[in-house]
Design a protein around this motif. Structure first.
Motif, PDB file in Angstrom:
ATOM      1  N   GLY A  71      11.448  -2.096   2.777  1.00 55.14           N
ATOM      2  CA  GLY A  71      10.008  -2.014   3.001  1.00 55.14           C
ATOM      3  C   GLY A  71       9.601  -1.233   4.228  1.00 55.14           C
ATOM      4  O   GLY A  71       8.549  -1.511   4.817  1.00 55.14           O
ATOM      5  N   MET A  72      10.394  -0.223   4.629  1.00 56.41           N
ATOM      6  CA  MET A  72      10.008   0.609   5.779  1.00 56.41           C
ATOM      7  C   MET A  72       8.724   1.341   5.416  1.00 56.41           C
ATOM      8  O   MET A  72       8.673   2.113   4.464  1.00 56.41           O
ATOM      9  N   SER A  73       7.661   1.091   6.171  1.00 57.76           N
ATOM     10  CA  SER A  73       6.342   1.615   5.806  1.00 57.76           C
ATOM     11  C   SER A  73       5.564   2.094   7.021  1.00 57.76           C
ATOM     12  O   SER A  73       5.646   1.497   8.090  1.00 57.76           O
ATOM     13  N   VAL A  74       4.799   3.158   6.814  1.00 58.10           N
ATOM     14  CA  VAL A  74       3.891   3.672   7.844  1.00 58.10           C
ATOM     15  C   VAL A  74       2.556   3.978   7.166  1.00 58.10           C
ATOM     16  O   VAL A  74       2.524   4.633   6.117  1.00 58.10           O
ATOM     17  N   ASP A  75       1.475   3.500   7.756  1.00 55.21           N
ATOM     18  CA  ASP A  75       0.151   3.792   7.217  1.00 55.21           C
ATOM     19  C   ASP A  75      -0.066   5.307   7.189  1.00 55.21           C
ATOM     20  O   ASP A  75       0.345   6.015   8.108  1.00 55.21           O
ATOM     21  N   LYS A  76      -0.693   5.781   6.114  1.00 51.51           N
ATOM     22  CA  LYS A  76      -0.852   7.237   5.958  1.00 51.51           C
ATOM     23  C   LYS A  76      -1.626   7.868   7.113  1.00 51.51           C
ATOM     24  O   LYS A  76      -1.421   9.045   7.431  1.00 51.51           O
ATOM     25  N   SER A  77      -2.470   7.089   7.788  1.00 54.15           N
ATOM     26  CA  SER A  77      -3.229   7.632   8.921  1.00 54.15           C
ATOM     27  C   SER A  77      -2.339   7.898  10.133  1.00 54.15           C
ATOM     28  O   SER A  77      -2.718   8.620  11.045  1.00 54.15           O
ATOM     29  N   GLU A 126      12.582  -1.901  -8.513  1.00 54.56           N
ATOM     30  CA  GLU A 126      11.205  -1.427  -8.444  1.00 54.56           C
ATOM     31  C   GLU A 126      11.052   0.010  -8.968  1.00 54.56           C
ATOM     32  O   GLU A 126      10.027   0.367  -9.519  1.00 54.56           O
ATOM     33  N   VAL A 127      12.068   0.825  -8.760  1.00 57.46           N
ATOM     34  CA  VAL A 127      11.990   2.216  -9.188  1.00 57.46           C
ATOM     35  C   VAL A 127      13.287   2.613  -9.857  1.00 57.46           C
ATOM     36  O   VAL A 127      14.343   2.060  -9.589  1.00 57.46           O
ATOM     37  N   ALA A 128      13.208   3.600 -10.743  1.00 59.15           N
ATOM     38  CA  ALA A 128      14.397   4.070 -11.442  1.00 59.15           C
ATOM     39  C   ALA A 128      14.972   5.310 -10.779  1.00 59.15           C
ATOM     40  O   ALA A 128      15.971   5.847 -11.221  1.00 59.15           O
ATOM     41  N   GLU A 129      14.357   5.754  -9.714  1.00 58.44           N
ATOM     42  CA  GLU A 129      14.787   6.961  -9.026  1.00 58.44           C
ATOM     43  C   GLU A 129      16.145   6.756  -8.363  1.00 58.44           C
ATOM     44  O   GLU A 129      16.404   5.701  -7.787  1.00 58.44           O
ATOM     45  N   PRO A 130      17.045   7.761  -8.451  1.00 57.39           N
ATOM     46  CA  PRO A 130      18.367   7.625  -7.821  1.00 57.39           C
ATOM     47  C   PRO A 130      18.259   7.387  -6.315  1.00 57.39           C
ATOM     48  O   PRO A 130      17.314   7.817  -5.669  1.00 57.39           O
ATOM     49  N   GLU A 182       0.830  -1.210   0.000  1.00 53.65           N
ATOM     50  CA  GLU A 182       0.000   0.000   0.000  1.00 53.65           C
ATOM     51  C   GLU A 182       0.862   1.258   0.000  1.00 53.65           C
ATOM     52  O   GLU A 182       0.588   2.217  -0.721  1.00 53.65           O
ATOM     53  N   VAL A 183       1.929   1.242   0.793  1.00 57.05           N
ATOM     54  CA  VAL A 183       2.810   2.408   0.896  1.00 57.05           C
ATOM     55  C   VAL A 183       3.765   2.488  -0.289  1.00 57.05           C
ATOM     56  O   VAL A 183       4.067   3.579  -0.788  1.00 57.05           O
ATOM     57  N   HIS A 184       4.251   1.344  -0.739  1.00 57.83           N
ATOM     58  CA  HIS A 184       5.181   1.270  -1.876  1.00 57.83           C
ATOM     59  C   HIS A 184       4.544   0.368  -2.932  1.00 57.83           C
ATOM     60  O   HIS A 184       4.801  -0.841  -2.951  1.00 57.83           O
ATOM     61  N   PRO A 185       3.685   0.914  -3.786  1.00 54.82           N
ATOM     62  CA  PRO A 185       2.908   0.084  -4.725  1.00 54.82           C
ATOM     63  C   PRO A 185       3.741  -0.859  -5.596  1.00 54.82           C
ATOM     64  O   PRO A 185       3.249  -1.901  -6.008  1.00 54.82           O
ATOM     65  N   ARG A 186       5.000  -0.514  -5.851  1.00 53.25           N
ATOM     66  CA  ARG A 186       5.831  -1.382  -6.686  1.00 53.25           C
ATOM     67  C   ARG A 186       6.426  -2.547  -5.909  1.00 53.25           C
ATOM     68  O   ARG A 186       7.039  -3.432  -6.476  1.00 53.25           O
TER      69      ARG A 186
END
Length: 198
Positions: free
Chosen positions: A111-117, A183-187, A55-59
């Motif tokens: 996968g460090m993730s925090v729910d948006k709430s 998963e991402v091309a971002e530097p 959910e936090v990192h869709p890829r």
């Protein structure tokens, strides 16, 4: 910094990490209250964290090592059992050309993730500190090697500031993620933190 001989020793350490850490994963938990919400911080299973991770990192979905016995998942759970923050530590070393790390057994934080709430309420830093303490305690006190934990961080000030505030250090120059199918091309940058038993 990691020399070729150190790298070999580090790989050997990683291969025996199941012996260096208590594989039974004792039931360690802590209760915290954040803005009136009671949360339990504890070891988690891959099944408990994957939904929030995605959910936090869709890829991001499942990691190949999610179910390895040396992998550690941690989560923050509401009284209803909902996972609102998570992180995963995998046995992994970054390519030598990407980052130079101190000698030690190497784990990668992903996968460090925090729910948006629950965002911007210091939940992520609280869970990360808890996970680091548990990993430190699981490391046998007579181990000659410190544990080095590293992570790929987006080239974003917010992400860098988060880890810097937790005393993580820079280990690389700005680089593209790897492998080419990442998963991402971002530097990214590689950051690390090392610790031994208290």
């Amino acid at each position: 910094m990691l020399t070729p001989l150190d790298a070999i020793a580090s790989r050997n350490f990683c291969e025996s990490l199941a012996c260096c850490f208590h594989t039974s994963m004792p039931a360690v938990a802590a209760e915290v209250t954040i803005e009136g919400k009671v949360l339990t911080l504890r070891h988690a299973t891959a099944a408990e964290v994957i939904a929030l991770r995605h959910e936090v990192h869709p890829r991001l979905g499942a990691f190949e090592q999610d179910d390895d016995r040396t992998t550690r998942h941690f989560g923050a759970f509401t009284t209803a059992g909902e996972c609102v923050s998570c992180c995963t530590f995998l046995v992994s070393t970054p390519p030598a050309e990407k980052a130079s790390l101190p000698m030690g057994g190497v784990l990668q934080l992903r996968g460090m993730s925090v729910d948006k709430s629950m965002a911007r309420r210091r939940l992520g830093s609280t869970l990360l500190a808890f996970a680091e303490d548990v990993l430190r305690a699981e490391n046998h006190s007579d181990s000659a090697l410190k544990v080095v934990v590293w992570t790929n961080v987006y080239d974003r000030k917010e992400a860098f500031n988060f880890f810097e505030a937790q005393d993580w250090k820079m280990a690389s120059k700005r680089h593209s993620p790897w492998p080419a199918t990442a998963e991402v091309a971002e530097p990214h940058f590689v950051l690390y933190k090392e610790f031994g038993a208290k």
